[in-house]
Design a protein around this motif. Sequence first.
Motif, PDB file in Angstrom:
ATOM      1  N   ARG A 247       1.002  -0.994  -0.090  1.00 56.86           N
ATOM      2  CA  ARG A 247       0.181   0.092   0.059  1.00 56.86           C
ATOM      3  C   ARG A 247       0.979   1.308   0.087  1.00 56.86           C
ATOM      4  N   ASP A 248       0.514   2.094  -1.070  1.00 58.41           N
ATOM      5  CA  ASP A 248       1.279   3.489  -0.965  1.00 58.41           C
ATOM      6  C   ASP A 248       0.466   4.588  -0.898  1.00 58.41           C
ATOM      7  N   ASP A 249       0.393   5.157   0.227  1.00 55.91           N
ATOM      8  CA  ASP A 249      -0.655   6.202   0.693  1.00 55.91           C
ATOM      9  C   ASP A 249      -0.302   7.548   0.073  1.00 55.91           C
ATOM     10  N   ASP A 250       0.787   7.952  -0.378  1.00 58.27           N
ATOM     11  CA  ASP A 250       1.215   8.965  -1.085  1.00 58.27           C
ATOM     12  C   ASP A 250       1.330   9.053  -2.539  1.00 58.27           C
ATOM     13  N   GLY A 251       1.120   7.820  -3.197  1.00 62.13           N
ATOM     14  CA  GLY A 251       1.067   7.653  -4.713  1.00 62.13           C
ATOM     15  C   GLY A 251      -0.262   7.179  -5.165  1.00 62.13           C
ATOM     16  N   ALA A 252      -0.224   5.814  -5.830  1.00 63.62           N
ATOM     17  CA  ALA A 252      -1.517   5.588  -6.603  1.00 63.62           C
ATOM     18  C   ALA A 252      -2.649   5.240  -5.559  1.00 63.62           C
TER      19      ALA A 252
END
Length: 268
Positions: free
Chosen positions: A124-129
Amino acid sequence: MAEHNKELPKIAEIDELGNGTKSEVLSSAQRARIERNRLKARALRDARLVQRPNTDGGPRPAPAPDTGGGFLPDEEAAPAQRPVAPPAPIVDPTERPHCQDCERPFAQSYLFDTFGHPVCDECRDDDGAHALVTRTEARAAFLLKDCDLDLRPPPLRCVRRRNPHGSRLGDMRLYLRAQVEERARLVWGSERALEEERERREEARARSRHNTTARRLRALRMDVRSSLFDRTRALHTHDFGPERYDEAADQYSRVCTDCGHVETYEKM
């Protein structure tokens, strides 16, 4: 109440055992687990409030205000919304989805439970996709309409948060950025077509601002000219002929048939 509180550790143990060996938990995975526990605690609390019998027949007293302890949320659920428990982990290994980033099966993840997006908590990438975008941003930045978000199958799933600008404005609806980008490509055909539409709309806004500024300048010049005109000498009554429209200047004009005075004006 004790039985409900014991369910959270059991679900967490199944999740760790289901993913195989116990690995180091990343910060994104910790945030996802905290979010799941918060939603579970909220669902259990709301279920107890809804199912509690009212023996005296009178109105049900209001629940005690939340003190912020544990995983309880800051906001209260809307009275018209029934609590919905989050889905349980998938115990059967053959039915577990595979993460589209690392391609490993997982039993449960925040993105999959909330948005149906097959990505595990470790990826999980909260700052990206995987960032959350508001409904206004989805319409402005990705040129989507409400029907593209709500009616075009499948409708995009969202989470609701309290509006920081005031409770009277209603809850915000937050969408997953990856799903919004995919919906924009589906609507416009490709990223290139989306970018061309953005440029076309920006040029149209620039032309509109330029025309508005030009009209205001023309109106200011006409006001200045009228203030400098000596009205004491205005004894002649003009007899104007037919009006003419200048498309390049976007204004109308008419000429006095007696003195040749030209009057320019605009029509709203």
